[in-house]
Design a protein around this motif. Structure first.
Motif, PDB file in Angstrom:
ATOM      1  N   MET A 195      38.612   3.052 -24.143  1.00 42.08           N
ATOM      2  CA  MET A 195      39.456   3.982 -23.384  1.00 42.08           C
ATOM      3  C   MET A 195      39.492   5.385 -24.020  1.00 42.08           C
ATOM      4  O   MET A 195      39.598   6.385 -23.298  1.00 42.08           O
ATOM      5  CB  MET A 195      40.866   3.399 -23.258  1.00 42.08           C
ATOM      6  CG  MET A 195      41.678   3.925 -22.110  1.00 42.08           C
ATOM      7  SD  MET A 195      40.809   4.225 -20.535  1.00 42.08           S
ATOM      8  CE  MET A 195      41.509   3.003 -19.478  1.00 42.08           C
ATOM      9  N   ALA A 243      42.452  13.238 -10.471  1.00 41.27           N
ATOM     10  CA  ALA A 243      43.038  11.955 -10.057  1.00 41.27           C
ATOM     11  C   ALA A 243      43.273  11.064 -11.263  1.00 41.27           C
ATOM     12  O   ALA A 243      42.388  10.314 -11.691  1.00 41.27           O
ATOM     13  CB  ALA A 243      42.112  11.267  -9.045  1.00 41.27           C
ATOM     14  N   THR A 244      44.449  11.177 -11.832  1.00 40.43           N
ATOM     15  CA  THR A 244      44.812  10.324 -12.965  1.00 40.43           C
ATOM     16  C   THR A 244      46.333  10.284 -13.086  1.00 40.43           C
ATOM     17  O   THR A 244      47.026  11.203 -12.622  1.00 40.43           O
ATOM     18  CB  THR A 244      44.186  10.824 -14.282  1.00 40.43           C
ATOM     19  OG1 THR A 244      44.561   9.950 -15.341  1.00 40.43           O
ATOM     20  CG2 THR A 244      44.592  12.248 -14.628  1.00 40.43           C
ATOM     21  N   ASP A 256      47.429   9.608 -16.248  1.00 40.24           N
ATOM     22  CA  ASP A 256      47.437   9.647 -17.707  1.00 40.24           C
ATOM     23  C   ASP A 256      48.130  10.938 -18.165  1.00 40.24           C
ATOM     24  O   ASP A 256      47.593  12.039 -17.983  1.00 40.24           O
ATOM     25  CB  ASP A 256      45.972   9.603 -18.172  1.00 40.24           C
ATOM     26  CG  ASP A 256      45.852   9.500 -19.675  1.00 40.24           C
ATOM     27  OD1 ASP A 256      46.638  10.147 -20.383  1.00 40.24           O
ATOM     28  OD2 ASP A 256      44.958   8.775 -20.131  1.00 40.24           O
ATOM     29  N   GLU A 306      45.959  -2.535 -13.963  1.00 40.45           N
ATOM     30  CA  GLU A 306      46.214  -1.258 -14.642  1.00 40.45           C
ATOM     31  C   GLU A 306      47.689  -1.078 -14.982  1.00 40.45           C
ATOM     32  O   GLU A 306      48.087  -0.085 -15.566  1.00 40.45           O
ATOM     33  CB  GLU A 306      45.756  -0.085 -13.744  1.00 40.45           C
ATOM     34  CG  GLU A 306      44.255   0.040 -13.684  1.00 40.45           C
ATOM     35  CD  GLU A 306      43.742   0.818 -12.478  1.00 40.45           C
ATOM     36  OE1 GLU A 306      42.519   0.987 -12.377  1.00 40.45           O
ATOM     37  OE2 GLU A 306      44.542   1.245 -11.632  1.00 40.45           O
TER      38      GLU A 306
HETATM   39  P1  FDA Z   1      45.174   4.753 -17.037  1.00 42.57           P
HETATM   40  O1  FDA Z   1      44.768   3.500 -16.390  1.00 42.57           O
HETATM   41  O2  FDA Z   1      44.852   4.965 -18.469  1.00 42.57           O
HETATM   42  O3  FDA Z   1      46.727   4.921 -16.813  1.00 42.57           O
HETATM   43  C1  FDA Z   1      47.466   6.047 -17.250  1.00 42.57           C
HETATM   44  C2  FDA Z   1      48.937   5.722 -17.187  1.00 42.57           C
HETATM   45  O4  FDA Z   1      49.337   5.394 -15.859  1.00 42.57           O
HETATM   46  C3  FDA Z   1      49.320   4.523 -18.053  1.00 42.57           C
HETATM   47  O5  FDA Z   1      50.594   4.749 -18.567  1.00 42.57           O
HETATM   48  C4  FDA Z   1      49.326   3.391 -17.069  1.00 42.57           C
HETATM   49  O6  FDA Z   1      50.164   2.379 -17.457  1.00 42.57           O
HETATM   50  C5  FDA Z   1      49.844   4.063 -15.802  1.00 42.57           C
HETATM   51  N1  FDA Z   1      49.264   3.372 -14.652  1.00 42.57           N
HETATM   52  C6  FDA Z   1      47.987   3.486 -14.201  1.00 42.57           C
HETATM   53  N2  FDA Z   1      47.798   2.679 -13.151  1.00 42.57           N
HETATM   54  C7  FDA Z   1      48.985   2.039 -12.945  1.00 42.57           C
HETATM   55  C8  FDA Z   1      49.433   1.065 -12.008  1.00 42.57           C
HETATM   56  N3  FDA Z   1      48.604   0.590 -11.079  1.00 42.57           N
HETATM   57  N4  FDA Z   1      50.715   0.630 -12.061  1.00 42.57           N
HETATM   58  C9  FDA Z   1      51.556   1.101 -12.997  1.00 42.57           C
HETATM   59  N5  FDA Z   1      51.197   2.024 -13.932  1.00 42.57           N
HETATM   60  C10 FDA Z   1      49.934   2.480 -13.905  1.00 42.57           C
HETATM   61  N6  FDA Z   1      38.488   4.657  -8.912  1.00 42.57           N
HETATM   62  C11 FDA Z   1      37.221   4.470  -8.524  1.00 42.57           C
HETATM   63  O7  FDA Z   1      36.446   3.807  -9.221  1.00 42.57           O
HETATM   64  N7  FDA Z   1      36.776   5.018  -7.346  1.00 42.57           N
HETATM   65  C12 FDA Z   1      37.566   5.791  -6.564  1.00 42.57           C
HETATM   66  O8  FDA Z   1      37.120   6.273  -5.530  1.00 42.57           O
HETATM   67  C13 FDA Z   1      38.909   6.005  -6.978  1.00 42.57           C
HETATM   68  N8  FDA Z   1      39.773   6.755  -6.241  1.00 42.57           N
HETATM   69  C14 FDA Z   1      41.009   7.091  -6.771  1.00 42.57           C
HETATM   70  C15 FDA Z   1      41.851   7.978  -6.098  1.00 42.57           C
HETATM   71  C16 FDA Z   1      43.031   8.420  -6.698  1.00 42.57           C
HETATM   72  C17 FDA Z   1      43.888   9.425  -5.981  1.00 42.57           C
HETATM   73  C18 FDA Z   1      43.396   7.920  -7.987  1.00 42.57           C
HETATM   74  C19 FDA Z   1      44.637   8.407  -8.667  1.00 42.57           C
HETATM   75  C20 FDA Z   1      42.614   7.004  -8.605  1.00 42.57           C
HETATM   76  C21 FDA Z   1      41.441   6.556  -8.011  1.00 42.57           C
HETATM   77  N9  FDA Z   1      40.636   5.609  -8.622  1.00 42.57           N
HETATM   78  C22 FDA Z   1      39.350   5.411  -8.171  1.00 42.57           C
HETATM   79  C23 FDA Z   1      41.209   4.730  -9.682  1.00 42.57           C
HETATM   80  C24 FDA Z   1      40.939   5.254 -11.067  1.00 42.57           C
HETATM   81  O9  FDA Z   1      39.565   5.182 -11.363  1.00 42.57           O
HETATM   82  C25 FDA Z   1      41.719   4.441 -12.108  1.00 42.57           C
HETATM   83  O10 FDA Z   1      41.314   3.112 -12.040  1.00 42.57           O
HETATM   84  C26 FDA Z   1      43.231   4.513 -11.934  1.00 42.57           C
HETATM   85  O11 FDA Z   1      43.654   5.767 -11.476  1.00 42.57           O
HETATM   86  C27 FDA Z   1      43.936   4.274 -13.286  1.00 42.57           C
HETATM   87  O12 FDA Z   1      43.492   5.218 -14.201  1.00 42.57           O
HETATM   88  P2  FDA Z   1      44.376   6.413 -14.797  1.00 42.57           P
HETATM   89  O13 FDA Z   1      43.540   7.621 -14.800  1.00 42.57           O
HETATM   90  O14 FDA Z   1      45.664   6.514 -14.113  1.00 42.57           O
HETATM   91  O15 FDA Z   1      44.557   6.028 -16.324  1.00 42.57           O
END
Ligand code: FDA
Length: 299
Positions: A193, A217-218, A220, A284
């Motif tokens: 990560m 889109a995150t 984080d 996640e």
């Molecule tokens: P990370 O997983 O490290 O999480 C960061 C923080 O947010 C942590 O504190 C975590 O606990 C919290 N968090 C994250 N997800 C959570 C959940 N479900 N419930 C509770 N808390 C949560 N992927 C892909 O492969 N193809 C795509 O087309 C897309 N499209 C897409 C659209 C949009 C608008 C978003 C926001 C995300 C995507 N994704 C995606 C998903 C992306 O690749 C990823 O799997 C998720 O966003 C989780 O990653 P983070 O960047 O949030 O980081």
């Protein structure tokens, strides 16, 4: 971390679907288009834009792909008629990419043309790496004809730097995410990560400093603060970026970003086919881990 995610996902398949549904509901607007449109209105009232995702991955039959196209067309028409601030997000497999590439292109073309006439933006989601090259190829072809189309890049891929360089040259409209397909092989995807986060920060800077529209889109927190710092430092104009989050995730954080004057869009999934999407979301969600181990595993 990825190994843990894989384990959690496998455990989720052992949990009764009715139990998963209780937790999955927080991530889904509802089963119907009208429920999704209601949520869209609620979010728009809070000055939050939306992208609607009709759930469904990997249909086996052409008629199911065409049915998905019809639902999206109806959604586009309603977005337009109700004056909602929303685009749509769709999966290439849902448009038939695993069945036939030309069939998928025709479906995408039909939909994006319909969306253009109704002034609605279409984002092509990125699925697992087996579909990546075809998805990029389809996107670049469609982009030659349409302005209302964008694509997604995944920071966990080892190929992401090269792909993003290509996208910058093509003046693409990008959503940057970490990547959700946790089973990818280490030959193609980073598994650590910390590396994924470094890759995300690097690619985000590359996109923003090269004037590419970037959907950040995150959820984080660290990356979001880095993004805000970068936007200030580079003086990125408001038309060139937005923050994007998933429905039901980190709503407090969403508010902080919004209160700081940044545009934000929420990805709102709807439909009956919620299981695969919800499993990716639940794995996640750290709170799920302890829950799974204390409840609900069959046998
Ligand atoms: P990370 O997983 O490290 O999480 C960061 C923080 O947010 C942590 O504190 C975590 O606990 C919290 N968090 C994250 N997800 C959570 C959940 N479900 N419930 C509770 N808390 C949560 N992927 C892909 O492969 N193809 C795509 O087309 C897309 N499209 C897409 C659209 C949009 C608008 C978003 C926001 C995300 C995507 N994704 C995606 C998903 C992306 O690749 C990823 O799997 C998720 O966003 C989780 O990653 P983070 O960047 O949030 O980081």
């Amino acid at each position: 971390m990825i190994r843990l995610n894989r384990l959690i996902a496998q455990l989720l398949f052992l949990v009764p679907k009715s139990l998963v549904e209780i937790f999955a509901k927080q991530y889904i607007a509802g089963e119907t288009l009208s429920q999704a449109l209601e949520k869209t209105r609620e979010l728009n009232d809070l000055k939050i834009d939306v992208t609607l995702d009709f759930l469904g991955e990997d249909p086996q039959k052409k008629r199911d792909c065409r049915a998905a196209v019809d639902v999206y067309k109806k959604a586009i028409k309603e977005i337009h008629n109700r004056n909602l601030k929303s685009g749509i997000s769709l999966k290439p497999s849902q448009m038939g990419l695993k069945i036939n590439k030309q069939f998928c292109f025709d479906n995408l073309h039909d939909l994006i043309d319909h969306a253009r006439k109704h002034m609605v933006f279409v984002r092509i989601d990125m699925e697992d790496t087996s579909l990546k090259e075809d998805t990029i190829d389809l996107y670049l072809k469609l982009k030659k004809e349409f302005e209302n189309v964008g694509i997604v890049m995944q920071a966990y891929l080892r190929s992401a730097i090269a792909d993003i360089n290509g996208m910058i040259q093509a003046h693409a409209n990008i959503r940057l995410c970490k990547g959700a397909y946790y089973w990818e092989d280490r030959k193609v995807a980073y598994k650590d990560m910390n590396i994924i986060n470094s890759s995300y920060a690097y690619l985000m800077e590359k996109l923003l400093s090269n004037n590419c529209f970037t959907g950040i889109a995150t959820h984080d927190e660290k990356l979001l603060f880095e993004a805000m710092k970068l936007i200030d430092k580079l003086g990125v104009s408001k038309e060139k970026y937005e923050f994007q989050m998933l429905y039901g995730v980190q709503e407090d954080l969403r508010k902080i970003i919004h209160d700081h004057g940044h545009s934000i869009r929420v990805y709102v999934p709807f439909g009956k086919d919620w299981f695969a999407y919800s499993v990716r979301r639940l794995k996640e969600n750290p709170k799920m881990v302890s829950y799974i181990f204390t409840n609900g595993i069959k046998n």
